[in-house]
Design a protein around this motif. Structure first.
Motif, PDB file in Angstrom:
ATOM      1  N   ARG A 142     -37.147  36.909 -41.107  1.00 19.07           N
ATOM      2  CA  ARG A 142     -38.563  36.409 -40.739  1.00 19.07           C
ATOM      3  C   ARG A 142     -39.499  37.084 -41.836  1.00 19.07           C
ATOM      4  O   ARG A 142     -39.709  35.574 -42.684  1.00 19.07           O
ATOM      5  CB  ARG A 142     -38.846  37.119 -39.343  1.00 19.07           C
ATOM      6  CG  ARG A 142     -38.403  36.865 -38.357  1.00 19.07           C
ATOM      7  CD  ARG A 142     -38.990  37.406 -36.936  1.00 19.07           C
ATOM      8  NE  ARG A 142     -40.094  38.794 -36.802  1.00 19.07           N
ATOM      9  CZ  ARG A 142     -39.006  39.873 -36.864  1.00 19.07           C
ATOM     10  NH1 ARG A 142     -37.739  38.930 -36.097  1.00 19.07           N
ATOM     11  NH2 ARG A 142     -39.026  41.264 -37.018  1.00 19.07           N
ATOM     12  N   THR A 143     -39.476  38.215 -42.070  1.00 17.27           N
ATOM     13  CA  THR A 143     -40.101  37.754 -43.528  1.00 17.27           C
ATOM     14  C   THR A 143     -39.462  37.422 -44.065  1.00 17.27           C
ATOM     15  O   THR A 143     -40.373  36.693 -45.723  1.00 17.27           O
ATOM     16  CB  THR A 143     -40.108  39.485 -43.490  1.00 17.27           C
ATOM     17  OG1 THR A 143     -40.875  40.261 -42.424  1.00 17.27           O
ATOM     18  CG2 THR A 143     -41.249  40.040 -45.105  1.00 17.27           C
ATOM     19  N   ASP A 166     -47.909  40.548 -38.177  1.00 19.33           N
ATOM     20  CA  ASP A 166     -46.229  41.828 -37.039  1.00 19.33           C
ATOM     21  C   ASP A 166     -47.287  43.077 -36.688  1.00 19.33           C
ATOM     22  O   ASP A 166     -47.146  43.706 -37.811  1.00 19.33           O
ATOM     23  CB  ASP A 166     -45.463  41.705 -38.310  1.00 19.33           C
ATOM     24  CG  ASP A 166     -43.960  42.506 -37.391  1.00 19.33           C
ATOM     25  OD1 ASP A 166     -44.245  43.210 -36.714  1.00 19.33           O
ATOM     26  OD2 ASP A 166     -42.876  42.141 -38.092  1.00 19.33           O
ATOM     27  N   SER A 169     -43.729  46.287 -37.471  1.00 14.82           N
ATOM     28  CA  SER A 169     -43.146  46.302 -38.610  1.00 14.82           C
ATOM     29  C   SER A 169     -43.538  45.735 -40.187  1.00 14.82           C
ATOM     30  O   SER A 169     -42.695  44.655 -40.564  1.00 14.82           O
ATOM     31  CB  SER A 169     -41.516  46.222 -38.808  1.00 14.82           C
ATOM     32  OG  SER A 169     -41.525  44.894 -37.739  1.00 14.82           O
ATOM     33  N   SER A 171     -44.225  44.014 -42.984  1.00 19.03           N
ATOM     34  CA  SER A 171     -43.366  44.344 -43.883  1.00 19.03           C
ATOM     35  C   SER A 171     -43.709  43.317 -45.225  1.00 19.03           C
ATOM     36  O   SER A 171     -43.359  42.954 -46.170  1.00 19.03           O
ATOM     37  CB  SER A 171     -42.255  44.402 -44.185  1.00 19.03           C
ATOM     38  OG  SER A 171     -41.881  43.194 -42.872  1.00 19.03           O
ATOM     39  N   ASP A 253     -46.022  35.497 -40.625  1.00 22.71           N
ATOM     40  CA  ASP A 253     -45.131  36.446 -40.151  1.00 22.71           C
ATOM     41  C   ASP A 253     -45.524  37.458 -38.712  1.00 22.71           C
ATOM     42  O   ASP A 253     -46.287  38.263 -39.071  1.00 22.71           O
ATOM     43  CB  ASP A 253     -44.783  37.164 -41.209  1.00 22.71           C
ATOM     44  CG  ASP A 253     -43.688  37.786 -41.050  1.00 22.71           C
ATOM     45  OD1 ASP A 253     -43.306  38.339 -40.041  1.00 22.71           O
ATOM     46  OD2 ASP A 253     -43.456  39.325 -42.141  1.00 22.71           O
TER      47      ASP A 253
HETATM   48 MG   LIG Z   1     -40.127  41.447 -41.290  1.00 22.14          MG
END
Ligand SMILES: [Mg+2]
Ligand SMILES: Nc1ncnc2c1ncn2[C@@H]1O[C@H](COP(=O)(O)OP(=O)(O)OP(=O)(O)O)[C@@H](O)[C@H]1O
Length: 417
Positions: A142-143, A166, A169, A171, A253
């Motif tokens: 995803r990121t 998010d 997590s 990131s 995200d």
């Molecule tokens: Mg991610």
């Protein structure tokens, strides 16, 4: 008439109180310190007279701290800082608090106290789109996708924001080598809560990341997952609404979990762990679903899709299968993925992105998007093709932008880091 709470060093407080009275307003609270002010606000009945419209404090250590910001947020009070030197401005900014200088005069304070007119003007402009990047658990990418797509959209000539919502997590910041000590998204959420999130504020809070195609405006996420209550659903929705006035495309995200807490908790009014994810999905025009290109990733996608579609009846859902590789799914892996998804979920993925650890690792190593570090890789090419489909048909990308996208190497911009 406004009611104000004021906290400032004694010598400045007198001048502030005089100006307040001269402009026909009233001081409801005078507090010696930020801690004192927090206590006085907490003790105050919500309907106490005079009504509080503005909390005005000097942005030094003694008169402005995180607890005060939280207390004002919790009470929905507009907080404004007086920041007359670089240290005070940095403090206000790091806490996500809007500021003015005393030299601007009291009318500047009055204008900032009622930012609604500015907000209405901003709302008249063409509205941008919100693209959520979601995917089931298991780090499908995803990121990586959110970062890469943002940079590609910038290269296609769009004004782009990348938001890390998010809450489990976050990131985006480490993926782009950014500091995330004062998460931009949480700061924006605080200002949204106070009703004072403007385009100028977003410009101030974001980190501008230069990429080959142009700047991507990044609102970093909360580094510590325990801060999730700061990202309540209403605030997230409000920030994304503002983003529509700020940029053409906001790429968000979000975390993997989409189950509703109220289904597992009896307290209907408790804060929701995944409120930011739900609010983002509900606000999205498009949801890019990233699934892992192996048996587990595909199975998770098949299970999650019906639930996702229920959550986002308004959005265009586009499935991308990432990390597609023969070693995990058999020969002719793209066809295998497509046939499986058609059979099990009656869905055709809009894109299959290859497993390409060289390109993905280079992006992580350099803290930059794929287009900057692996412009010729197959993975980047696939991401680029997909990004072009995210540009609304009514707004075709300019020929120049498309030509430039074909030869990104010539548009090299040195990284600021
Ligand atoms: Mg991610
Ligand atoms: N197409 C790809 N080929 C090879 N590796 C990839 C690819 N896409 C992503 N990766 C790698 O997979 C790992 C996970 O990617 P990423 O962090 O984007 O996943 P995520 O879905 O955001 O995970 P999280 O649950 O942590 O949010 C990273 O090491 C990334 O570099």
């Amino acid at each position: 008439m406004m009611g104000l709470a004021v906290s400032a060093p004694l010598e400045r407080e007198d001048a502030i109180v005089r100006e307040v009275a001269r402009h026909g307003h009233r001081v409801a609270i005078r507090a010696a310190t930020a801690t004192d002010l927090v206590e006085r606000l907490a003790a105050r009945a919500p309907d106490a007279e005079p009504r509080l419209d503005l909390v005005l404090v000097v942005a030094d250590e003694r008169h402005l701290h995180r607890e005060l910001v939280a207390e004002c947020d919790a009470r929905g009070l507009r907080l404004l800082a007086l920041a007359d030197d670089a240290g005070e401005r940095t403090r206000a900014r790091s806490l996500g608090v809007d500021s003015v200088t005393w030299a601007e005069g009291f009318s500047a304070i009055e204008a900032k106290a009622k930012p609604t007119e500015g907000l209405e003007r901003e709302a008249e402009r063409a509205r941008g789109r919100v693209v959520a990047v979601w995917g089931p658990a298991g780090a499908p990418g995803r990121t990586t996708a959110a970062v890469a797509l943002s940079a590609e959209l910038a290269l296609l000539g769009r004004r782009v924001a990348l938001v890390d919502a998010d809450t489990t997590s976050a990131s985006v910041a480490p993926a782009l080598g950014l500091l995330d000590e004062s998460p931009g998204f949480a700061a924006a959420a605080r200002l949204a809560r106070a009703g004072s999130l403007t385009i100028d504020e977003l410009d101030r809070i974001c980190q501008q990341v230069p990429t080959m195609g142009g700047v991507v405006r990044v609102l970093t996420g909360i580094g510590r997952a325990s801060r999730w209550p700061e990202l309540g659903g209403d605030r997230v929705a409000e920030v994304l609404e503002r983003c529509r006035d700020w940029v053409d495309t906001t790429v968000v995200d979000i975390g993997a979990s989409i189950e509703r807490d109220e289904e597992i908790s009896s307290d209907l009014f408790a804060p929701r762990r995944h409120a930011a994810t739900h609010a983002t999905l509900e606000a999205s025009d498009e949801v890019v679903v990233i699934a892992g290109g192996d048996a587990v990733g595909v199975a998770r996608l098949v299970r999650a899709l019906p639930e996702l579609r229920e959550l986002v009846p308004q959005a265009h859902v586009r499935v991308v299968v990432n990390k597609v590789r023969a070693s995990a799914i058999g020969i002719a892996p793209e066809r295998a993925v497509q046939e499986t998804l058609r059979r099990l979920a009656a869905v055709t993925p809009e894109a299959c992105w290859p497993f390409d650890s060289r390109a993905a690792d280079a992006a992580l190593l350099e803290g930059r998007p794929l287009v900057d570090v692996a412009g010729r890789s197959r993975l980047r090419r696939r991401v680029q093709e997909f990004a072009a489909t995210l540009v609304p048909a009514a707004e075709p990308t300019s020929r120049a932008a498309l030509r430039a996208a074909e030869r990104p190497e010539r548009r090299w911009l040195p990284a600021l880091r």
